[in-house]
Design a protein around this motif. Structure first.
Motif, short mmCIF file in Angstrom:
data_model
loop_
_atom_site.label_atom_id
_atom_site.label_comp_id
_atom_site.label_asym_id
_atom_site.label_seq_id
_atom_site.Cartn_x
_atom_site.Cartn_y
_atom_site.Cartn_z
N LEU A 188 0.83 -1.21 0.00
CA LEU A 188 0.00 0.00 0.00
C LEU A 188 0.86 1.26 0.00
CD1 LEU A 188 -2.79 1.33 0.21
CD2 LEU A 188 -2.63 1.07 2.70
N GLY A 189 1.91 1.24 0.83
CA GLY A 189 2.79 2.40 0.87
C GLY A 189 3.48 2.64 -0.45
N GLY A 190 3.89 1.55 -1.10
CA GLY A 190 4.53 1.68 -2.40
C GLY A 190 3.58 2.21 -3.47
N ILE A 191 2.34 1.70 -3.46
CA ILE A 191 1.35 2.14 -4.45
C ILE A 191 1.00 3.62 -4.25
CG2 ILE A 191 -1.06 1.91 -5.17
CD1 ILE A 191 -0.81 -1.09 -4.64
N SER A 192 0.78 4.02 -3.00
CA SER A 192 0.43 5.43 -2.75
C SER A 192 1.58 6.35 -3.11
CB SER A 192 0.04 5.61 -1.28
OG SER A 192 1.13 5.32 -0.42
N ALA A 193 2.82 5.90 -2.87
CA ALA A 193 3.98 6.72 -3.26
C ALA A 193 4.07 6.83 -4.77
CB ALA A 193 5.26 6.11 -2.69
N ARG A 194 3.80 5.73 -5.45
CA ARG A 194 3.85 5.74 -6.92
C ARG A 194 2.79 6.67 -7.49
NH1 ARG A 194 4.29 6.46 -11.39
NH2 ARG A 194 4.65 5.07 -13.15
N LEU A 195 1.58 6.62 -6.94
CA LEU A 195 0.51 7.50 -7.42
C LEU A 195 0.83 8.96 -7.16
CD1 LEU A 195 -2.66 5.50 -6.31
CD2 LEU A 195 -1.84 5.83 -8.65
N GLY A 196 1.51 9.22 -6.04
CA GLY A 196 1.85 10.59 -5.71
C GLY A 196 3.14 11.07 -6.31
N GLY A 197 3.86 10.20 -7.04
CA GLY A 197 5.09 10.60 -7.69
C GLY A 197 6.30 10.58 -6.78
N ALA A 198 6.22 9.90 -5.62
CA ALA A 198 7.34 9.83 -4.68
C ALA A 198 8.08 8.50 -4.85
CB ALA A 198 6.83 9.98 -3.24
N ALA A 199 9.18 8.34 -4.10
CA ALA A 199 9.97 7.12 -4.16
C ALA A 199 9.19 5.97 -3.54
CB ALA A 199 11.30 7.31 -3.44
N ILE A 200 9.11 4.85 -4.23
CA ILE A 200 8.31 3.71 -3.77
C ILE A 200 8.87 3.14 -2.48
CG2 ILE A 200 7.60 1.36 -4.34
CD1 ILE A 200 7.37 2.20 -7.23
N ALA A 201 10.19 2.96 -2.41
CA ALA A 201 10.81 2.37 -1.22
C ALA A 201 10.56 3.22 0.02
CB ALA A 201 12.31 2.19 -1.44
N ARG A 202 10.67 4.54 -0.13
CA ARG A 202 10.43 5.43 1.00
C ARG A 202 8.98 5.35 1.47
NH1 ARG A 202 11.61 11.50 -0.28
NH2 ARG A 202 13.65 10.56 -0.73
N GLY A 203 8.05 5.31 0.51
CA GLY A 203 6.63 5.21 0.86
C GLY A 203 6.33 3.92 1.60
N ALA A 204 6.97 2.81 1.18
CA ALA A 204 6.74 1.53 1.84
C ALA A 204 7.33 1.51 3.25
CB ALA A 204 7.33 0.40 1.00
N LEU A 205 8.54 2.03 3.38
CA LEU A 205 9.22 1.98 4.68
C LEU A 205 8.54 2.82 5.74
CD1 LEU A 205 12.99 2.06 3.59
CD2 LEU A 205 11.74 0.16 4.66
N ARG A 206 8.00 3.97 5.36
CA ARG A 206 7.42 4.84 6.38
C ARG A 206 6.14 4.26 6.96
NH1 ARG A 206 6.59 9.83 2.20
NH2 ARG A 206 4.86 8.99 0.97
N VAL A 207 5.35 3.53 6.17
CA VAL A 207 4.16 2.90 6.75
C VAL A 207 4.51 1.60 7.46
CG1 VAL A 207 2.57 3.96 5.12
CG2 VAL A 207 3.57 1.77 4.56
N ALA A 209 7.18 1.05 9.27
CA ALA A 209 7.70 1.38 10.59
C ALA A 209 6.58 1.63 11.59
CB ALA A 209 8.62 2.60 10.50
N TRP A 210 5.59 2.44 11.20
CA TRP A 210 4.49 2.75 12.10
C TRP A 210 3.59 1.53 12.34
CZ3 TRP A 210 4.71 6.75 15.11
CH2 TRP A 210 5.41 7.88 14.72
N GLY A 211 3.38 0.75 11.32
CA GLY A 211 2.56 -0.45 11.48
C GLY A 211 3.21 -1.45 12.41
N ALA A 212 4.51 -1.67 12.23
CA ALA A 212 5.21 -2.62 13.09
C ALA A 212 5.20 -2.16 14.55
CB ALA A 212 6.65 -2.78 12.60
N LEU A 213 5.38 -0.86 14.76
CA LEU A 213 5.36 -0.32 16.12
C LEU A 213 4.00 -0.50 16.77
CD1 LEU A 213 6.71 1.31 18.39
CD2 LEU A 213 5.97 3.40 17.22
N ALA A 214 2.94 -0.20 16.03
CA ALA A 214 1.58 -0.32 16.58
C ALA A 214 1.26 -1.77 16.95
CB ALA A 214 0.56 0.19 15.56
N MET A 215 1.59 -2.71 16.07
CA MET A 215 1.28 -4.12 16.36
C MET A 215 2.14 -4.67 17.48
SD MET A 215 0.37 -5.75 12.63
CE MET A 215 1.31 -4.64 11.60
N ALA A 216 3.39 -4.24 17.56
CA ALA A 216 4.27 -4.69 18.64
C ALA A 216 3.74 -4.21 19.99
CB ALA A 216 5.69 -4.18 18.42
N MET A 217 3.27 -2.97 20.04
CA MET A 217 2.77 -2.43 21.30
C MET A 217 1.47 -3.12 21.74
SD MET A 217 3.61 1.65 21.02
CE MET A 217 3.07 1.92 22.71
#
Length: 230
Positions: A188-207, A209-217
Motif C-alpha cells: 500500500l505504501g509503495g502504491i500510494s507513493a507511486r501514485l503521488g510521484g514519490a519514491a516507492i521504497a520510502r513510501g513503503a518503509l514509512r508505513v 515502521a508505524w505499522g510494526a510499532l503499533a502491532m508490537a505495542m
C-alpha cells in the motif's frame, strides 16, 4: 503536435483521504486483532473486536474527514463570495491588484496590466481565485467525496486482517496477522507513493515502521494484561 503532460495535483483530495483511510484501517484493525489474540482470547472475541474496530473506525474516519474538509470548503466559499463582492464594488482596484500580482511574478508593468485586462474580460472571478487566493477548481475541497473515500478505504484496509483471522486455524494467529499486515502495508505504501510521484521504497518503509510499532505495542499489552476467556 500537442504536448501532453501528466500531473498528479488533481488527485490530492481523494488520494490523501483514501491512503489515510486504508493505512488506518489496516494498521488499527490488525493491531487490535493482534492485541486481543495475544491475550489468548477465543476466536469469537477476536473477530468481534475486529468487527467493532472496523465499524467504529470507518465511521470515525468519515466523520473526521467530512468535518475537516467542510471547514476548508467553508473558507473557500467565504473567500469566493468576498472576492465576487469586491469585483462588483471596486473593479478598477481589483484589476490593479491582479496586475500587481503578475508584476511580482516577473512581468513588466505594461504587460502585467494587459494580461490582467485579458483575464478579467474572460473570467474575473476565476482569475482572482486562482492567482490571488490560490484556489483551483481541481483542488477544491469536496467533503462528501473525502468522507466516502476515507471510510471506504478504511473498510478495505480492515478487511484483510479480518479475513485472515476468520479463516486461519493453524495457530500463531498474532504472528500471521502481523506478517500479512506488514506485507500489505508495504504494498500500500509503495502504491500510494507511486501514485503521488514519490519514491516507492520510502513510501513503503514509512508505513511499515508505524505499522510494526503499533502491532508490537498492542501485542505486548495483550500478553501483559490478557487473561484466557476475556
Amino acid at each position: 503536435m500537442r504536448h501532453a503532460e501528466r500531473h498528479r495535483s488533481h488527485r490530492i483530495g481523494w488520494l490523501r483521504a483514501a491512503v489515510l483511510g486504508a493505512n488506518d484501517g489496516l494498521i488499527s484493525t490488525s493491531s487490535l486483532i493482534v492485541g486481543v489474540a495475544a491475550a489468548d482470547a477465543p476466536i469469537r472475541s477476536v473477530l468481534l473486536a475486529g468487527l467493532a474496530g472496523l465499524v467504529a473506525g470507518a465511521l470515525s474516519m468519515a466523520a473526521g474527514e467530512y468535518v475537516s474538509v467542510s471547514s476548508q470548503s467553508d473558507t473557500e466559499r467565504a473567500d469566493t463570495e468576498k472576492e465576487r463582492n469586491e469585483l462588483k464594488s471596486q473593479p478598477a482596484a481589483e484589476l490593479q491588484e491582479l496586475a500587481g500580482i503578475y508584476e511580482q511574478r516577473g512581468l513588466s508593468p505594461s504587460l502585467a496590466l494587459e494580461v490582467a485586462r485579458e483575464l478579467t474580460a474572460l473570467d474575473p472571478l476565476s482569475a482572482h481565485l486562482r492567482d490571488e487566493l490560490g484556489i483551483f477548481e481541481s483542488t477544491r475541497a469536496r467533503p462528501l467525496l473525502a468522507a466516502l473515500a476515507s471510510a471506504g478505504s478504511f473498510c478495505v484496509g480492515a478487511a484483510a486482517p479480518m479475513a485472515v483471522a476468520a479463516f486461519w486455524a493453524a495457530g500463531n494467529l498474532p504472528l500471521v496477522i502481523a506478517a500479512t499486515s506488514l506485507v500489505l502495508l508495504a504494498v500500500l505504501g509503495g502504491i500510494s507513493a507511486r501514485l503521488g510521484g514519490a519514491a516507492i521504497a520510502r513510501g513503503a518503509l514509512r508505513v511499515l515502521a508505524w505499522g510494526a510499532l503499533a502491532m508490537a505495542m498492542t501485542a505486548g499489552i495483550g500478553k501483559l494484561f490478557g487473561t484466557v476467556g476475556i
